[in-house]
Write an enzyme that holds these catalytic residues in place. Structure first.
Site: not given
Length: 287
Positions: A89, A178, A180
């Site tokens: 990625d 995503d 996080e």
């Protein structure tokens, strides 16, 4: 004496200007990390896993040993012959990517950062997204979540409108969310577990309504346990992309019985392993 004073003033002014320039340079993000269309804190490109590595540390073994853990055998069609598929990625941090190099390293899929929050767009997205496709990879886009700046629905729409869509061409993976650690402050973006679960569901439902696919969720077990926990169960719809820089996947977030993708190291680039054979990766892309 008058000339001496003028020289002293000029020298002092020069030193002051030099110090100011040095301080300004230390406080200014590198040009490659900034999108001119972004505003305020959203300017900085946060690569996938950057905050997880910062908070949890990267405890992976060496790159050479990690490669040994990942099957590298390719069949006559040039695809992985084992039950995992290697991928990578990338984000704006990588700039223009040499996709032929990574294809020759055996990588067969890629995720490319498209957006962050509701203002940042990866300035290298076209080169990365189209380049991975053109070399033969199955690729998808991902969105770096900012639950502190806007709703999940607003960010899902921004993502889809700026590269995060999906098409049934067999080469496009569903978009990834995503989730996080907050790069700007409180770990959980100032939200309770119930509020965070609701935010994720808002993104999840909106992305599905726009594309007909459920998003992939990228996260670490430690962040998910701390910020979502058992308040939300997405295991029935969402493929899990788990980050753990170690020799095994380890414990998974709440109620997921298996992972779909494992990000296992960041050296020399974020590397991933799809948990299945190449035809299952194709099935994920096809929907």
């Amino acid at each position: 004496m008058g000339i001496g004073r003028r020289r002293w003033r000029i020298a002092a002014a020069t030193v002051a200007a030099s110090v100011s320039a040095l301080l300004l340079g230390a406080l200014t993000p590198a040009a490659a990390d900034v999108d001119s269309s972004a505003n305020g804190r959203d300017q900085v490109d946060h690569a996938m896993g950057s905050q997880i590595r910062k908070h949890e540390g990267d405890h992976s073994t060496s790159f050479t040993k990690q490669r040994a853990l990942q099957p590298q055998g390719l069949n006559s069609d040039g695809v992985d012959a084992y039950a995992t598929v290697p991928g990578i990625d990338v984000s704006g941090w990588q700039g223009n990517v040499d996709w032929a190099h990574w294809w020759n390293q055996g990588k067969r899929f890629a995720y490319v950062k498209a957006t962050e929050g509701t203002s940042y767009k990866n300035p290298y997205f076209a080169q990365q997204y189209n380049g991975s496709y053109n070399v033969g990879m199955i690729r998808g886009a991902y969105h770096f979540a900012r639950p502190d700046v806007s709703s999940g629905a607003a960010q899902a729409n921004f993502f889809v409108d700026n590269g995060g869509g999906w098409s049934r061409d067999g080469k496009t993976l569903p978009g990834a969310l995503d989730m996080e650690y907050n790069p700007y402050g409180a770990t959980c973006y100032g939200k309770s577990k119930a509020q965070m679960a609701a935010w994720v569901k808002d993104f999840h439902d909106t992305y599905y309504s726009r594309t007909g696919r459920w998003p992939v969720i990228y996260t670490s077990t430690s962040w998910w346990n701390q910020c979502v926990g058992t308040a939300g169960d997405f295991s029935g719809t969402v493929p899990l992309w788990v980050a753990r820089y170690a020799s095994s996947v380890g414990e998974l977030p709440y109620n997921w019985g298996y992972h779909t993708i494992w990000q296992y190291t960041s050296s020399p680039i974020d590397q991933n392993s799809f948990n299945g054979s190449y035809d299952r990766l194709q099935a994920l892309a096809t929907g």
